[in-house]
Motif scaffolding. Structure first.
Motif, mmCIF file in Angstrom:
data_model
loop_
_atom_site.group_PDB
_atom_site.id
_atom_site.type_symbol
_atom_site.label_atom_id
_atom_site.label_comp_id
_atom_site.label_asym_id
_atom_site.label_seq_id
_atom_site.Cartn_x
_atom_site.Cartn_y
_atom_site.Cartn_z
ATOM 1 N N VAL A 98 0.629 -1.018 -0.100
ATOM 2 C CA VAL A 98 0.082 0.010 0.153
ATOM 3 C C VAL A 98 1.116 1.522 0.330
ATOM 4 N N GLY A 99 0.995 1.759 -0.529
ATOM 5 C CA GLY A 99 1.125 2.959 -0.756
ATOM 6 C C GLY A 99 2.103 2.629 -2.597
ATOM 7 N N THR A 100 2.775 4.109 -2.463
ATOM 8 C CA THR A 100 4.237 4.053 -3.725
ATOM 9 C C THR A 100 5.230 3.237 -4.127
ATOM 10 N N GLU A 101 5.433 3.431 -5.287
ATOM 11 C CA GLU A 101 6.856 2.119 -4.990
ATOM 12 C C GLU A 101 7.541 2.121 -4.646
ATOM 13 N N ASN A 102 8.469 1.396 -3.898
ATOM 14 C CA ASN A 102 10.318 1.883 -3.820
ATOM 15 C C ASN A 102 10.523 1.265 -4.255
ATOM 16 N N ARG A 103 11.663 1.314 -5.531
ATOM 17 C CA ARG A 103 12.696 -0.457 -6.199
ATOM 18 C C ARG A 103 13.512 0.021 -5.252
ATOM 19 N N LEU A 104 14.263 0.753 -4.300
ATOM 20 C CA LEU A 104 15.305 0.656 -3.912
ATOM 21 C C LEU A 104 15.040 -0.116 -2.458
ATOM 22 N N GLU A 105 13.710 0.005 -1.921
ATOM 23 C CA GLU A 105 13.828 -0.649 -0.708
ATOM 24 C C GLU A 105 13.654 -3.049 -1.321
ATOM 25 N N TRP A 106 13.127 -2.963 -2.601
ATOM 26 C CA TRP A 106 13.052 -3.955 -3.943
ATOM 27 C C TRP A 106 14.772 -4.508 -3.534
ATOM 28 N N VAL A 107 15.766 -4.029 -3.727
ATOM 29 C CA VAL A 107 17.117 -3.598 -4.507
ATOM 30 C C VAL A 107 17.947 -4.115 -3.162
ATOM 31 N N GLU A 108 17.565 -3.692 -2.585
ATOM 32 C CA GLU A 108 18.271 -4.342 -0.652
ATOM 33 C C GLU A 108 17.787 -4.443 -0.074
ATOM 34 N N PRO A 128 9.623 -0.427 -16.298
ATOM 35 C CA PRO A 128 8.420 0.138 -15.753
ATOM 36 C C PRO A 128 7.263 -0.068 -15.600
ATOM 37 N N GLN A 129 7.056 0.949 -14.602
ATOM 38 C CA GLN A 129 5.586 0.183 -13.925
ATOM 39 C C GLN A 129 4.459 0.616 -14.484
ATOM 40 N N GLN A 130 3.224 -0.471 -14.432
ATOM 41 C CA GLN A 130 1.992 0.141 -15.501
ATOM 42 C C GLN A 130 0.899 -0.535 -14.811
ATOM 43 N N PRO A 131 -0.501 0.043 -15.128
ATOM 44 C CA PRO A 131 -1.448 -0.952 -14.068
ATOM 45 C C PRO A 131 -1.397 -1.995 -14.610
ATOM 46 N N TYR A 132 -2.283 -2.759 -13.387
ATOM 47 C CA TYR A 132 -2.253 -4.431 -13.388
ATOM 48 C C TYR A 132 -4.021 -4.351 -13.567
ATOM 49 N N LYS A 133 -4.080 -5.272 -14.295
ATOM 50 C CA LYS A 133 -5.037 -6.255 -14.814
ATOM 51 C C LYS A 133 -5.071 -6.930 -14.141
ATOM 52 N N LEU A 134 -6.492 -7.361 -13.269
ATOM 53 C CA LEU A 134 -6.998 -8.943 -12.761
ATOM 54 C C LEU A 134 -7.749 -9.781 -13.993
ATOM 55 N N ALA A 135 -8.002 -10.605 -13.407
ATOM 56 C CA ALA A 135 -8.747 -11.524 -14.415
ATOM 57 C C ALA A 135 -10.637 -11.127 -14.050
ATOM 58 N N GLY A 136 -10.307 -10.738 -12.818
ATOM 59 C CA GLY A 136 -12.143 -10.647 -12.455
ATOM 60 C C GLY A 136 -12.222 -8.839 -11.703
ATOM 61 N N LEU A 197 22.557 -26.113 -11.362
ATOM 62 C CA LEU A 197 20.944 -25.175 -11.660
ATOM 63 C C LEU A 197 20.510 -24.458 -11.990
ATOM 64 N N THR A 198 20.314 -23.826 -12.838
ATOM 65 C CA THR A 198 19.748 -22.888 -13.602
ATOM 66 C C THR A 198 18.397 -22.235 -13.649
ATOM 67 N N ALA A 199 17.750 -21.014 -12.734
ATOM 68 C CA ALA A 199 16.512 -20.480 -12.423
ATOM 69 C C ALA A 199 16.030 -19.490 -13.179
ATOM 70 N N ASP A 200 14.979 -19.259 -14.107
ATOM 71 C CA ASP A 200 15.035 -17.822 -14.812
ATOM 72 C C ASP A 200 13.250 -17.632 -14.561
ATOM 73 N N CYS A 201 12.869 -16.353 -13.853
ATOM 74 C CA CYS A 201 11.581 -16.541 -13.822
ATOM 75 C C CYS A 201 11.222 -14.622 -12.976
ATOM 76 N N THR A 202 9.995 -15.061 -13.967
ATOM 77 C CA THR A 202 9.031 -12.930 -13.880
ATOM 78 C C THR A 202 8.670 -13.502 -12.848
ATOM 79 N N LEU A 203 8.537 -12.435 -12.042
ATOM 80 C CA LEU A 203 7.732 -11.652 -10.983
ATOM 81 C C LEU A 203 7.071 -10.402 -11.407
ATOM 82 N N ASN A 204 5.943 -10.270 -10.847
ATOM 83 C CA ASN A 204 5.278 -9.122 -11.372
ATOM 84 C C ASN A 204 4.929 -8.588 -9.822
ATOM 85 N N TRP A 205 5.241 -6.911 -9.527
ATOM 86 C CA TRP A 205 5.690 -6.649 -8.244
ATOM 87 C C TRP A 205 4.444 -5.637 -7.882
ATOM 88 N N LEU A 206 3.489 -5.982 -7.088
ATOM 89 C CA LEU A 206 2.693 -5.098 -6.720
ATOM 90 C C LEU A 206 2.397 -4.238 -6.167
#
Length: 220
Positions: A98-108, A128-136, A197-206
């Motif tokens: 809840v609030g504005t995005e803080n990427r520095l906290e994610w990096v830390e 870059p951040q974009q509006p996130y659409k849910l299925a419903g 092993l190697t892992a490649d993941c795609t995450l969506n920070w909300l």
């Protein structure tokens, strides 16, 4: 002429009907009855008008009472919702949802988790951040749900490195895993710290951002 003058007084002396002749006897009673009837009708009309007015006031008072009761029930329901959901809201705000995005906290957070878990080096990229659409449709009120896509590449000693990393990361923020692929490392060797092993993941920070914070400066 003399005969005509005598005939006129004679005609004037024609006797009146008996009910007119005796009306003087009941005149007081008739006047009393008429006045009483007028007063009675006026009283009935006034009483009916007052009754209708009282019914209207009663209906208005009942409507006001019902509205006040509904408002009270609504307020009590909101208070109950606050008691139930406030701890969750505070936890989500603490985690940066809840609030504005803080990427520095994610990096830390990523750096701290990597050091604490002694993970192998990893790389990531945040779009870059974009509006996130849910299925419903989900009502968010004065907030807007937004997401930032992050791609992560990790070298792993074993699968648990990835699971532990994601579990720790969930304590620092809210995200969804869009996809994740684990492959055997092409250069796997016998060295103790060689990645198997190697892992490649795609995450969506909300983030649930207040709409007022998204409004450009100077726009109202």
């Amino acid at each position: 002429m003399e005969a005509l003058s005598k005939a006129v007084p004679a005609a004037a002396r024609v006797p009146l009907p008996s009910w007119i002749a005796h009306f003087a006897l009941i005149r007081a009673a008739a006047i009393t009855f008429t006045v009483t009837a007028v007063v009675t009708v006026a009283a009935v009309v006034t009483s009916y008008w007052k009754l209708q007015h009282a019914r209207q006031e009663e209906a208005l008072a009942q409507g006001t009472r019902d509205a006040a009761r509904q408002s009270f029930v609504h307020v009590e329901a909101e208070k109950q919702d606050i008691r139930v959901y406030q701890p969750l809201f505070l936890d989500l705000r603490r985690r940066g949802f809840v609030g504005t995005e803080n990427r520095l906290e994610w990096v830390e957070a990523i750096r701290q988790i990597q050091e604490a878990r002694r993970l192998l080096p990893l790389t990531y990229q945040i779009e870059p951040q974009q509006p996130y659409k849910l299925a419903g449709a989900v009502p968010t009120g004065a907030y807007q749900l937004r997401g930032s896509r992050m791609t992560v590449h990790m070298d792993l000693l074993h699968e648990m490195d990835l699971f532990d990393f994601l579990a720790d990361l969930r304590q620092r923020g809210v995200f969804t895993v869009q996809d994740c692929a684990i492959r055997r490392a092409a250069s796997a060797g016998n060295a103790p710290l060689a990645p198997g092993l190697t892992a490649d993941c795609t995450l969506n920070w909300l983030t649930l951002t207040p709409a007022a914070a998204l409004r450009p400066q100077g726009v109202r």
